[in-house]
Design a protein around this motif. Structure first.
Motif: not given
Length: 229
Positions: A18-23, A55-59, A61-66
């Protein structure tokens, strides 16, 4: 039902998104939860993924989605049963979803910085558009590189150094160092016998040695932009 650590990690990831848009990175998650190793973070991530909270976002790096929060899970479990044929396709909640890879951010552009002898620090200010995917968490600014003392690190004259603002750095990191409170340079930081050594990445240049009081770290290199003419 989530364990206390699983809930703590899920909340940490959600707030960071929510703060940065990056996990957050696994190192940041390890430190936030006071874990001894990253393997503990991997186990927590896998457990949250298996339970359908992230879930992990494909392709990416270090991308997660709640996908859902514990509160949403409780509300779902209390809902009235629905016949299988009447169920609408599930739509994942996009709580704190990372910014799309093609998002562009404006960050301050503070003139030119020497990758050779120090020059006047942070002269002028405008802005530079940067793909959000190149930036991690924290506050950033950009500097146009002048000189060739960092070419062996892949940093060339005319490049734009993307810098995460911080006043601390570890040995071996590339930093923006403010010398005598008036000149800035881009160099590797190294501490030697109680002094601060600013190392170039070009055999034609010598290291610069200063007293600790003479050098203030203004940020760490986070990335580079290069324009081809």
């Amino acid at each position: 039902m989530l364990t206390a650590k699983q809930h703590e990690l899920l909340r940490f990831i959600q707030v960071r998104l929510e703060q940065t848009g990056i996990s957050p990175s696994f190192e940041e998650m390890k430190e936030a939860l006071d874990l001894k190793s990253k393997s503990g973070v991997h186990r927590l991530i896998s457990a949250l993924e298996e339970r359908g909270f992230i879930r992990r976002l494909a392709n990416r790096a270090r991308a997660l989605e709640v996908i859902k929060t514990p509160e949403e899970a409780v509300l779902t479990s209390r809902s009235a049963p629905v016949a299988a044929n009447d169920r609408a396709p599930a739509k994942p909640s996009r709580v704190g979803a990372p910014a799309p890879a093609n998002d562009v951010l404006d960050i301050p552009l503070h003139g030119r910085i020497a990758a050779g002898a120090p020059i006047e620090a942070l002269e002028g200010q405008s802005s530079l558009q940067v793909p959000a995917a190149l930036l991690g968490p924290g506050e950033h600014y950009a500097l146009e590189v002048s000189g060739d003392s960092m070419i062996e690190a892949g940093i060339f004259d005319g490049d734009y150094a993307l810098v995460r603002r911080t006043d601390t750095a570890r040995d071996g990191e590339i930093v923006v160092a403010l010398v005598d409170n008036e000149e800035a340079t881009l160099k590797y930081l190294r501490r030697v016998n109680g002094k601060i050594c600013l190392d170039p990445a070009n055999g034609a240049y010598e290291a610069q040695l200063y007293e600790p009081a003479q050098v203030a770290v203004q940020g760490k290199l986070a990335g580079l932009l290069r324009r081809y003419h």
